[in-house]
Design a protein around this motif. Structure first.
Motif, PDB file in Angstrom:
ATOM      1  N   ALA A   6      -5.363   3.834  -3.765  1.00 53.61           N
ATOM      2  CA  ALA A   6      -4.879   2.773  -2.615  1.00 53.61           C
ATOM      3  C   ALA A   6      -4.379   3.554  -1.213  1.00 53.61           C
ATOM      4  CB  ALA A   6      -4.024   1.896  -3.266  1.00 53.61           C
ATOM      5  N   PHE A   7      -3.785   4.598  -1.421  1.00 54.78           N
ATOM      6  CA  PHE A   7      -3.355   5.209  -0.189  1.00 54.78           C
ATOM      7  C   PHE A   7      -4.467   5.868   0.346  1.00 54.78           C
ATOM      8  CE2 PHE A   7       0.955   4.663  -1.645  1.00 54.78           C
ATOM      9  CZ  PHE A   7       1.861   4.832  -0.262  1.00 54.78           C
ATOM     10  N   TYR A   8      -5.462   6.395  -0.131  1.00 58.50           N
ATOM     11  CA  TYR A   8      -6.607   6.728   0.441  1.00 58.50           C
ATOM     12  C   TYR A   8      -7.354   5.846   1.225  1.00 58.50           C
ATOM     13  CZ  TYR A   8     -11.123   9.167   1.000  1.00 58.50           C
ATOM     14  OH  TYR A   8     -12.347   9.690   1.377  1.00 58.50           O
ATOM     15  N   TRP A   9      -7.553   4.640   0.512  1.00 60.50           N
ATOM     16  CA  TRP A   9      -8.187   3.597   1.194  1.00 60.50           C
ATOM     17  C   TRP A   9      -7.081   2.992   2.459  1.00 60.50           C
ATOM     18  CZ3 TRP A   9     -13.046   3.524   1.564  1.00 60.50           C
ATOM     19  CH2 TRP A   9     -13.734   4.007   0.217  1.00 60.50           C
ATOM     20  N   TRP A  10      -5.786   3.293   2.561  1.00 63.25           N
ATOM     21  CA  TRP A  10      -4.928   2.575   3.357  1.00 63.25           C
ATOM     22  C   TRP A  10      -4.773   3.608   4.469  1.00 63.25           C
ATOM     23  CZ3 TRP A  10      -2.524  -0.883   5.619  1.00 63.25           C
ATOM     24  CH2 TRP A  10      -1.237  -0.818   6.213  1.00 63.25           C
ATOM     25  N   LEU A  11      -5.333   4.832   4.467  1.00 69.76           N
ATOM     26  CA  LEU A  11      -5.153   5.949   5.521  1.00 69.76           C
ATOM     27  C   LEU A  11      -5.512   5.425   7.048  1.00 69.76           C
ATOM     28  CD1 LEU A  11      -6.413   9.278   3.977  1.00 69.76           C
ATOM     29  CD2 LEU A  11      -4.104   8.720   4.569  1.00 69.76           C
ATOM     30  N   PHE A  12      -6.768   5.014   7.152  1.00 71.37           N
ATOM     31  CA  PHE A  12      -7.181   4.644   8.332  1.00 71.37           C
ATOM     32  C   PHE A  12      -6.916   3.047   8.812  1.00 71.37           C
ATOM     33  CE2 PHE A  12      -9.994   8.254   6.953  1.00 71.37           C
ATOM     34  CZ  PHE A  12      -9.501   8.989   7.881  1.00 71.37           C
ATOM     35  N   PRO A  13      -6.935   2.297   7.892  1.00 71.79           N
ATOM     36  CA  PRO A  13      -6.347   0.996   8.482  1.00 71.79           C
ATOM     37  C   PRO A  13      -4.956   0.868   8.862  1.00 71.79           C
ATOM     38  CG  PRO A  13      -7.478   0.599   6.320  1.00 71.79           C
ATOM     39  CD  PRO A  13      -7.349   2.161   6.669  1.00 71.79           C
ATOM     40  N   SER A  14      -4.125   1.871   8.428  1.00 72.03           N
ATOM     41  CA  SER A  14      -2.753   1.930   8.614  1.00 72.03           C
ATOM     42  C   SER A  14      -2.504   2.425  10.060  1.00 72.03           C
ATOM     43  CB  SER A  14      -2.031   2.964   7.869  1.00 72.03           C
ATOM     44  OG  SER A  14      -2.366   4.330   7.937  1.00 72.03           O
ATOM     45  N   ALA A  15      -3.722   3.274  10.820  1.00 73.75           N
ATOM     46  CA  ALA A  15      -3.367   3.623  11.775  1.00 73.75           C
ATOM     47  C   ALA A  15      -3.679   2.480  13.086  1.00 73.75           C
ATOM     48  CB  ALA A  15      -4.709   4.414  12.394  1.00 73.75           C
ATOM     49  N   VAL A  17      -2.709  -0.943  11.627  1.00 73.62           N
ATOM     50  CA  VAL A  17      -1.678  -2.042  11.292  1.00 73.62           C
ATOM     51  C   VAL A  17      -0.387  -1.804  11.562  1.00 73.62           C
ATOM     52  CG1 VAL A  17      -0.699  -3.082   9.119  1.00 73.62           C
ATOM     53  CG2 VAL A  17      -3.357  -2.817   9.525  1.00 73.62           C
ATOM     54  N   LEU A  18       0.186  -0.388  11.523  1.00 71.66           N
ATOM     55  CA  LEU A  18       1.377  -0.135  11.646  1.00 71.66           C
ATOM     56  C   LEU A  18       1.800  -0.389  13.288  1.00 71.66           C
ATOM     57  CD1 LEU A  18       2.003   2.652   9.136  1.00 71.66           C
ATOM     58  CD2 LEU A  18       2.868   0.419   9.038  1.00 71.66           C
ATOM     59  N   CYS A  43       2.941   3.329  20.721  1.00 74.48           N
ATOM     60  CA  CYS A  43       2.047   2.782  19.951  1.00 74.48           C
ATOM     61  C   CYS A  43       0.729   3.736  19.772  1.00 74.48           C
ATOM     62  CB  CYS A  43       1.754   1.460  20.151  1.00 74.48           C
ATOM     63  SG  CYS A  43       2.986   0.131  19.608  1.00 74.48           S
ATOM     64  N   PRO A  44       0.243   3.864  21.010  1.00 75.81           N
ATOM     65  CA  PRO A  44      -0.802   4.897  21.149  1.00 75.81           C
ATOM     66  C   PRO A  44      -0.911   6.188  20.409  1.00 75.81           C
ATOM     67  CG  PRO A  44      -0.561   3.916  23.248  1.00 75.81           C
ATOM     68  CD  PRO A  44       0.717   3.374  22.417  1.00 75.81           C
ATOM     69  N   ILE A  45       0.687   6.867  20.660  1.00 74.55           N
ATOM     70  CA  ILE A  45       0.909   8.058  19.974  1.00 74.55           C
ATOM     71  C   ILE A  45       0.909   7.994  18.684  1.00 74.55           C
ATOM     72  CG2 ILE A  45       2.614   9.766  19.845  1.00 74.55           C
ATOM     73  CD1 ILE A  45       3.400   9.241  22.605  1.00 74.55           C
ATOM     74  N   LEU A  46       1.468   6.723  17.937  1.00 79.66           N
ATOM     75  CA  LEU A  46       1.467   6.658  16.385  1.00 79.66           C
ATOM     76  C   LEU A  46      -0.153   6.327  15.846  1.00 79.66           C
ATOM     77  CD1 LEU A  46       2.862   6.073  14.097  1.00 79.66           C
ATOM     78  CD2 LEU A  46       3.244   3.754  14.507  1.00 79.66           C
ATOM     79  N   PHE A  47      -0.851   5.655  16.912  1.00 78.91           N
ATOM     80  CA  PHE A  47      -2.198   5.441  16.528  1.00 78.91           C
ATOM     81  C   PHE A  47      -2.922   6.616  16.224  1.00 78.91           C
ATOM     82  CE2 PHE A  47      -6.701   4.832  17.848  1.00 78.91           C
ATOM     83  CZ  PHE A  47      -7.069   4.069  16.874  1.00 78.91           C
ATOM     84  N   ILE A  84       8.484   3.360   9.758  1.00 75.94           N
ATOM     85  CA  ILE A  84       7.994   2.632  10.725  1.00 75.94           C
ATOM     86  C   ILE A  84       8.068   1.183  10.555  1.00 75.94           C
ATOM     87  CG2 ILE A  84       5.658   2.209  11.760  1.00 75.94           C
ATOM     88  CD1 ILE A  84       4.831   4.991  11.061  1.00 75.94           C
ATOM     89  N   VAL A  85       7.729   0.633   9.349  1.00 70.46           N
ATOM     90  CA  VAL A  85       8.020  -0.794   9.109  1.00 70.46           C
ATOM     91  C   VAL A  85       9.528  -1.190   9.415  1.00 70.46           C
ATOM     92  CG1 VAL A  85       7.932  -2.447   7.376  1.00 70.46           C
ATOM     93  CG2 VAL A  85       6.197  -0.923   7.294  1.00 70.46           C
ATOM     94  N   VAL A  86      10.605  -0.159   8.951  1.00 70.71           N
ATOM     95  CA  VAL A  86      11.856  -0.676   9.136  1.00 70.71           C
ATOM     96  C   VAL A  86      12.149  -0.602  10.567  1.00 70.71           C
ATOM     97  CG1 VAL A  86      14.093  -0.090   8.570  1.00 70.71           C
ATOM     98  CG2 VAL A  86      12.653   0.134   6.732  1.00 70.71           C
TER      99      VAL A  86
END
Length: 162
Positions: A6-15, A17-18, A43-47, A84-86
């Motif tokens: 699940a974390f493997y598939w979450w790697l790129f969408p998180s860029a 979503v977060l 936000c761009p730096i985090l991306f 990041i969410v908090v």
């Protein structure tokens, strides 16, 4: 194994979503306008950071073959993404500390994933080199024993200078 996949598939969408969550959190919790200007930088730096770390993790052969991250990656990514969410909730008085913790966790995730990539690559190169040496050794011993049983006869010819 399900969590690692699940974390493997979450790697790129998180860029995506977060950083979007940070903007949504700003709209919901209404901090100041200066916070929004800060988010336009953050936000761009985090991306880019999320893409870089995702790329480093996906560059590992074991992660690609298993389609799963390591348990160390799971732990660090969980802590980093949770911070990041908090932070996106913009809690008064603690947002600054959460931002510092998030940056430190992001740096730790980057360096640990880079260390895992280099370590794995070095191990694969060493295994390939050792296999090559083992394959080459018997061939050289066999070719040396083929030549006349190790005996050589030298014939000298003299020419008369007349």
């Amino acid at each position: 194994m399900f969590i690692r996949k699940a974390f493997y598939w979450w790697l790129f969408p998180s860029a995506v979503v977060l950083p979007v969550w940070l903007l949504i959190g700003w709209a919901i919790f209404h901090p100041s306008g200066w916070t929004f200007l800060g988010l336009l930088v953050i936000c761009p730096i985090l991306f880019v950071a999320q893409l870089a770390i995702g790329g480093i993790i996906a560059a590992r052969k074991t992660a690609r073959e298993e389609r799963a991250v390591s348990w160390i990656d799971v732990g660090l990514l969980t802590l980093w993404h949770a911070s990041i969410v908090v932070f996106g909730c913009f809690l008064p008085g603690v947002s600054g500390w959460i931002a510092v913790v998030g940056v430190l966790l992001g740096l730790a995730t980057f360096w640990v994933s880079l260390w895992e990539l280099v370590t794995e690559a070095r191990l694969r190169v060493k295994q390939t080199f050792d296999a090559y040496e083992r394959a080459a050794q018997p061939n050289t011993a066999r070719s040396a024993s083929v030549v006349d049983g190790g005996e050589f006869i030298v014939i000298e010819e003299r020419r008369d200078e007349r």
